[in-house]
Enzyme design. Structure first.
Site, PDB file in Angstrom:
ATOM      1  N   THR A   1       0.789  -1.146  -0.171  1.00  0.00           N
ATOM      2  CA  THR A   1       0.121   0.015  -0.130  1.00  0.00           C
ATOM      3  C   THR A   1       1.135   1.235  -0.201  1.00  0.00           C
ATOM      4  O   THR A   1       0.782   2.352   0.760  1.00  0.00           O
ATOM      5  CB  THR A   1      -1.227   0.392   1.330  1.00  0.00           C
ATOM      6  OG1 THR A   1      -0.084   0.066   2.096  1.00  0.00           O
ATOM      7  CG2 THR A   1      -2.668  -1.143   0.872  1.00  0.00           C
TER       8      THR A   1
ATOM      9  N   GLY B   1      13.222   6.190   7.921  1.00  0.00           N
ATOM     10  CA  GLY B   1      12.130   6.017   6.704  1.00  0.00           C
ATOM     11  C   GLY B   1      11.599   4.705   6.471  1.00  0.00           C
ATOM     12  O   GLY B   1      11.237   4.424   7.476  1.00  0.00           O
TER      13      GLY B   1
ATOM     14  N   ARG C   1      13.793   1.815   0.463  1.00  0.00           N
ATOM     15  CA  ARG C   1      12.771   2.505   1.089  1.00  0.00           C
ATOM     16  C   ARG C   1      12.448   3.920   1.221  1.00  0.00           C
ATOM     17  O   ARG C   1      12.582   3.582   2.715  1.00  0.00           O
ATOM     18  CB  ARG C   1      11.236   1.964   0.719  1.00  0.00           C
ATOM     19  CG  ARG C   1      11.152   0.633  -0.096  1.00  0.00           C
ATOM     20  CD  ARG C   1       9.745  -0.140   0.324  1.00  0.00           C
ATOM     21  NE  ARG C   1       9.274  -0.829   0.690  1.00  0.00           N
ATOM     22  CZ  ARG C   1       8.403  -1.706   1.313  1.00  0.00           C
ATOM     23  NH1 ARG C   1       7.659  -1.438   0.948  1.00  0.00           N
ATOM     24  NH2 ARG C   1       9.049  -2.693   2.305  1.00  0.00           N
TER      25      ARG C   1
ATOM     26  N   CYS D   1       7.819   1.894   5.373  1.00  0.00           N
ATOM     27  CA  CYS D   1       6.332   2.039   6.343  1.00  0.00           C
ATOM     28  C   CYS D   1       5.410   3.083   6.545  1.00  0.00           C
ATOM     29  O   CYS D   1       4.900   4.492   6.841  1.00  0.00           O
ATOM     30  CB  CYS D   1       6.056   1.094   7.922  1.00  0.00           C
ATOM     31  SG  CYS D   1       6.465  -0.674   6.887  1.00  0.00           S
TER      32      CYS D   1
ATOM     33  N   LYS E   1      -3.064   0.510  13.502  1.00  0.00           N
ATOM     34  CA  LYS E   1      -1.457   0.572  13.209  1.00  0.00           C
ATOM     35  C   LYS E   1      -1.310   1.347  12.806  1.00  0.00           C
ATOM     36  O   LYS E   1      -0.431   2.201  13.326  1.00  0.00           O
ATOM     37  CB  LYS E   1      -2.023  -0.589  11.816  1.00  0.00           C
ATOM     38  CG  LYS E   1      -0.439  -0.416  10.768  1.00  0.00           C
ATOM     39  CD  LYS E   1       0.562  -1.604  11.860  1.00  0.00           C
ATOM     40  CE  LYS E   1       2.107  -0.910  11.110  1.00  0.00           C
ATOM     41  NZ  LYS E   1       2.671  -1.214  11.777  1.00  0.00           N
TER      42      LYS E   1
ATOM     43  N   GLU F   1      11.393  -4.746  10.295  1.00  0.00           N
ATOM     44  CA  GLU F   1      12.309  -5.785   9.249  1.00  0.00           C
ATOM     45  C   GLU F   1      13.684  -5.286  10.017  1.00  0.00           C
ATOM     46  O   GLU F   1      13.950  -4.793  11.277  1.00  0.00           O
ATOM     47  CB  GLU F   1      12.798  -4.171   7.829  1.00  0.00           C
ATOM     48  CG  GLU F   1      11.268  -4.603   7.451  1.00  0.00           C
ATOM     49  CD  GLU F   1      11.528  -3.500   6.240  1.00  0.00           C
ATOM     50  OE1 GLU F   1      12.636  -3.634   5.659  1.00  0.00           O
ATOM     51  OE2 GLU F   1       9.998  -3.537   5.552  1.00  0.00           O
TER      52      GLU F   1
ATOM     53  N   ALA G   1      19.228  10.400  18.497  1.00  0.00           N
ATOM     54  CA  ALA G   1      18.931  11.839  17.415  1.00  0.00           C
ATOM     55  C   ALA G   1      19.642  11.232  15.842  1.00  0.00           C
ATOM     56  O   ALA G   1      20.566  10.752  16.446  1.00  0.00           O
ATOM     57  CB  ALA G   1      18.734  12.837  18.077  1.00  0.00           C
TER      58      ALA G   1
ATOM     59  N   GLU H   1      -0.004  -5.519  10.849  1.00  0.00           N
ATOM     60  CA  GLU H   1       1.028  -6.162  11.549  1.00  0.00           C
ATOM     61  C   GLU H   1       1.483  -5.546  12.536  1.00  0.00           C
ATOM     62  O   GLU H   1       1.851  -4.283  11.058  1.00  0.00           O
ATOM     63  CB  GLU H   1       2.130  -7.235   9.884  1.00  0.00           C
ATOM     64  CG  GLU H   1       2.852  -7.417  10.110  1.00  0.00           C
ATOM     65  CD  GLU H   1       3.099  -9.295  11.250  1.00  0.00           C
ATOM     66  OE1 GLU H   1       2.052  -9.720  10.756  1.00  0.00           O
ATOM     67  OE2 GLU H   1       3.969  -8.721  11.939  1.00  0.00           O
TER      68      GLU H   1
ATOM     69  N   LYS I   1       5.654   6.770   4.808  1.00  0.00           N
ATOM     70  CA  LYS I   1       4.055   6.845   3.848  1.00  0.00           C
ATOM     71  C   LYS I   1       2.783   6.882   5.071  1.00  0.00           C
ATOM     72  O   LYS I   1       1.384   7.020   4.301  1.00  0.00           O
ATOM     73  CB  LYS I   1       4.235   5.332   2.799  1.00  0.00           C
ATOM     74  CG  LYS I   1       3.719   4.140   3.396  1.00  0.00           C
ATOM     75  CD  LYS I   1       3.182   2.879   2.965  1.00  0.00           C
ATOM     76  CE  LYS I   1       3.664   1.633   2.971  1.00  0.00           C
ATOM     77  NZ  LYS I   1       2.480   0.848   4.062  1.00  0.00           N
TER      78      LYS I   1
HETATM   79  P1  NAD Z   1       6.253  -5.238  -1.046  1.00  0.00           P
HETATM   80  O1  NAD Z   1       6.495  -3.883  -1.880  1.00  0.00           O
HETATM   81  O2  NAD Z   1       7.916  -5.857  -0.198  1.00  0.00           O
HETATM   82  O3  NAD Z   1       5.214  -6.516  -1.325  1.00  0.00           O
HETATM   83  C1  NAD Z   1       4.726  -6.522  -1.551  1.00  0.00           C
HETATM   84  C2  NAD Z   1       3.838  -7.934  -2.878  1.00  0.00           C
HETATM   85  O4  NAD Z   1       2.629  -7.286  -3.106  1.00  0.00           O
HETATM   86  C3  NAD Z   1       4.715  -7.265  -3.519  1.00  0.00           C
HETATM   87  O5  NAD Z   1       5.489  -8.699  -3.334  1.00  0.00           O
HETATM   88  C4  NAD Z   1       4.101  -6.664  -4.614  1.00  0.00           C
HETATM   89  O6  NAD Z   1       3.738  -8.087  -6.352  1.00  0.00           O
HETATM   90  C5  NAD Z   1       2.694  -8.148  -4.534  1.00  0.00           C
HETATM   91  N1  NAD Z   1       1.278  -7.708  -5.162  1.00  0.00           N
HETATM   92  C6  NAD Z   1       0.901  -6.472  -5.111  1.00  0.00           C
HETATM   93  N2  NAD Z   1      -0.610  -7.075  -5.689  1.00  0.00           N
HETATM   94  C7  NAD Z   1      -0.442  -8.154  -5.816  1.00  0.00           C
HETATM   95  C8  NAD Z   1      -1.742  -8.272  -6.322  1.00  0.00           C
HETATM   96  N3  NAD Z   1      -2.697  -8.198  -7.243  1.00  0.00           N
HETATM   97  N4  NAD Z   1      -1.384 -10.032  -6.152  1.00  0.00           N
HETATM   98  C9  NAD Z   1      -0.924 -10.916  -5.638  1.00  0.00           C
HETATM   99  N5  NAD Z   1       0.604  -9.793  -5.195  1.00  0.00           N
HETATM  100  C10 NAD Z   1       0.791  -8.862  -5.330  1.00  0.00           C
HETATM  101  O7  NAD Z   1       5.475  -4.964   0.839  1.00  0.00           O
HETATM  102  P2  NAD Z   1       5.791  -4.675   2.117  1.00  0.00           P
HETATM  103  O8  NAD Z   1       7.055  -4.365   2.851  1.00  0.00           O
HETATM  104  O9  NAD Z   1       5.778  -6.408   2.229  1.00  0.00           O
HETATM  105  O10 NAD Z   1       4.275  -4.062   2.550  1.00  0.00           O
HETATM  106  C11 NAD Z   1       2.890  -5.023   2.235  1.00  0.00           C
HETATM  107  C12 NAD Z   1       2.109  -4.596   3.721  1.00  0.00           C
HETATM  108  O11 NAD Z   1       1.891  -4.300   4.539  1.00  0.00           O
HETATM  109  C13 NAD Z   1       1.889  -2.409   3.144  1.00  0.00           C
HETATM  110  O12 NAD Z   1       0.694  -2.406   3.354  1.00  0.00           O
HETATM  111  C14 NAD Z   1       2.697  -2.618   4.977  1.00  0.00           C
HETATM  112  O13 NAD Z   1       2.482  -0.884   4.814  1.00  0.00           O
HETATM  113  C15 NAD Z   1       2.959  -3.626   5.310  1.00  0.00           C
HETATM  114  N6  NAD Z   1       2.709  -3.333   6.572  1.00  0.00           N
HETATM  115  C16 NAD Z   1       4.442  -3.870   5.886  1.00  0.00           C
HETATM  116  C17 NAD Z   1       5.743  -4.327   6.446  1.00  0.00           C
HETATM  117  C18 NAD Z   1       7.126  -4.057   6.456  1.00  0.00           C
HETATM  118  O14 NAD Z   1       8.008  -3.618   8.366  1.00  0.00           O
HETATM  119  N7  NAD Z   1       7.995  -4.178   5.501  1.00  0.00           N
HETATM  120  C19 NAD Z   1       5.088  -3.933   7.845  1.00  0.00           C
HETATM  121  C20 NAD Z   1       4.260  -3.923   8.315  1.00  0.00           C
HETATM  122  C21 NAD Z   1       3.055  -3.507   7.610  1.00  0.00           C
END
Ligand code: NAD
Length: 433
Positions: A85, A257, A330, A260, A204, A150, A252, A146, A263
């Protein structure tokens, strides 16, 4: 349980592998063929400590598979949606196109009694809208935000510090299904909160807004410290002893960045505006601005230390990932600062233990090298921007032997200033004299 995980990025791939580790039968699904090919071969498509091991065990057990074919979701009792997202370019709002596309693809493969579980971070109100679509198929929807970090994603997924289930009022079946998914964590006493959809969605973004605010608070104190000669690291230690404040997230530096926090606070502000409560979150505008000012501050420090102009100067940048133990760049402050200096005409050599490839895709113009020593060879200044252990542990004497000039800007305030100065370095921290 048979579980599908739709979206296998930083969140979904870890979630899928960890669900298999817990004994579930898991199918991970993504539209990215390259990513799925790597995962299906048992390789982690990004750097995350511990992920290769759980992937390997999952594949060997036969309980973990990956595919690009969404129809393979059918037959699973629980379907986690973990697609991205991101921020819409040119707007603060979250881009829901991946969420919408994944839900519409999934809908035709749902059966009566299935549970769809949103994990992506979404604007409040999204779950209520999607629930109607899901319920038309005889399935139901829960939102289960979630909180993994990372770098600690595997541990955070296997032993989360809390579980939040946003469900339709009275949907005991959804709660029971999630309890079965997370049986191990629940047996270990993990707090579990059952809420409505809106509360789960807000939990969240509220958590991320709070963390971002804490970081920007101490960075604002760093700005004041810079104007007064005070030391923000001592200030943080002193106020951090107050249990009501706490020392964590009071470091500090170049600011936050990643995929998450930046954005999510912007998406939260955009959603609050739509809801007519924009004023309630107007402080997040300052949180964001303070955060971005720290990057500019580092650029200005470099200019100052290099005699007013960085053009043609050799600058070494240590660290590119938005945090250590990740290859995620990112919205990374480190990569942004490196690119800005390059834009000002500096000759920027950069290195990172894991994030060179992810950085190169975004900023091919930088000079990528394999080690801190190579980056710093003949450098006029060194910038430590991501606090990887190997950079924190550099020996100022030995490391100084190869540089052109012993100037270091510690963008994370992690080096011992006294020791570096004793070795003849000009040391500049953030918010420190
Ligand atoms: P990411 O970009 O690493 O992964 C997203 C995945 O979704 C990509 O692999 C993409 O190819 C896939 N995707 C897109 N459209 C799709 C579809 N129609 N069908 C199947 N797969 C599809 O992003 P992320 O960091 O894993 O984050 C995912 C979500 O989790 C976001 O909303 C983010 O805010 C949330 N989140 C992320 C973290 C983190 O630490 N990365 C922690 C908590 C919450």
């Amino acid at each position: 349980m048979r579980i599908s995980v739709i979206g296998c990025g930083y969140l979904g791939a870890v979630h899928a592998a960890c669900m298999a580790e817990l004994g579930h039968d898991v199918i991970g699904i993504d539209i990215d063929e390259h990513k799925i090919a790597q995962l299906a071969a048992g390789r982690a498509p990004f750097f995350e400590p511990g992920l290769p091991e759980v992937l390997e065990r999952g594949m060997a057990s036969g309980r973990l598979r990956f595919t690009t074919d969404i129809s393979e979701a059918s037959g699973s009792a629980v379907h986690f949606v973990a697609v991205g997202t991101p921020q819409i370019p040119g707007s603060d709002a979250a881009d829901l196109r991946y969420v919408d596309a994944s839900f519409s693809a999934l809908l035709e493969h749902l059966s009566d009694g299935d549970l769809v579980v949103g994990k992506s971070t979404v604007p409040v109100g999204t779950a209520a809208r999607l629930a109607e679509l899901v319920e038309n198929t005889g399935a139901s929807l829960a939102w289960n935000p979630e909180f993994l970090r990372e770098g600690f994603a595997v541990g955070d997924t296997l032993t989360p510090d809390r579980l939040v289930y946003g469900v339709r009022a009275g949907d005991d079946a959804a709660v029971a299904a999630l309890d079965e998914v997370y049986a191990a964590a629940i047996a270990a006493g993990t707090p579990r909160l059952v809420t409505d959809y809106a509360t789960a969605e807000l939990v969240k973004v509220a958590a991320n807004a709070f963390l971002a605010t804490k970081i920007s608070f101490i960075n604002a104190m760093a700005e004041v410290a810079e104007a007064t000669g005070a030391d923000v690291t001592q200030l943080a230690d002193a106020i951090g002893h107050d249990a009501r404040i706490g020392r964590r997230f009071l470091n500090a530096g170049v600011g936050f960045g990643g995929g998450c926090l930046p954005k999510d606070i912007r998406g939260f502000m955009a959603r609050a505006d739509e809801l007519g409560v924009g004023e309630s979150l107007s402080f997040l505008r300052d949180v964001d601005a303070i955060n971005l000012r720290r990057r500019e501050r580092v650029v200005q420090l470099a200019i100052e230390e290099l005699g007013g102009d960085v053009e043609g100067k050799r600058i070494a940048v240590l660290g590119l990932a938005f945090k250590p133990d990740s290859d995620d760049v990112r919205d990374s402050p480190a990569l942004d600062i490196a690119a800005r200096l390059r834009g000002l005409g500096a000759l920027v050599s950069v290195t990172d233990p894991e994030a060179i490839e992810t950085s190169r895709r975004v900023h091919p113009e930088l000079n990528y090298v394999g080690s801190a020593e190579e980056a710093a060879a003949d450098a006029d200044a060194v910038l430590l921007l991501t606090e990887w252990r190997q950079f924190r542990e550099l020996d100022p004497e030995a490391f100084g032997a190869g540089v052109g000039s012993r100037v270091i800007i510690d963008g994370r305030n992690v080096l011992d200033a006294t020791r570096w100065r004793a070795a003849g370095w000009t040391y500049r921290g953030l918010g420190r004299p």
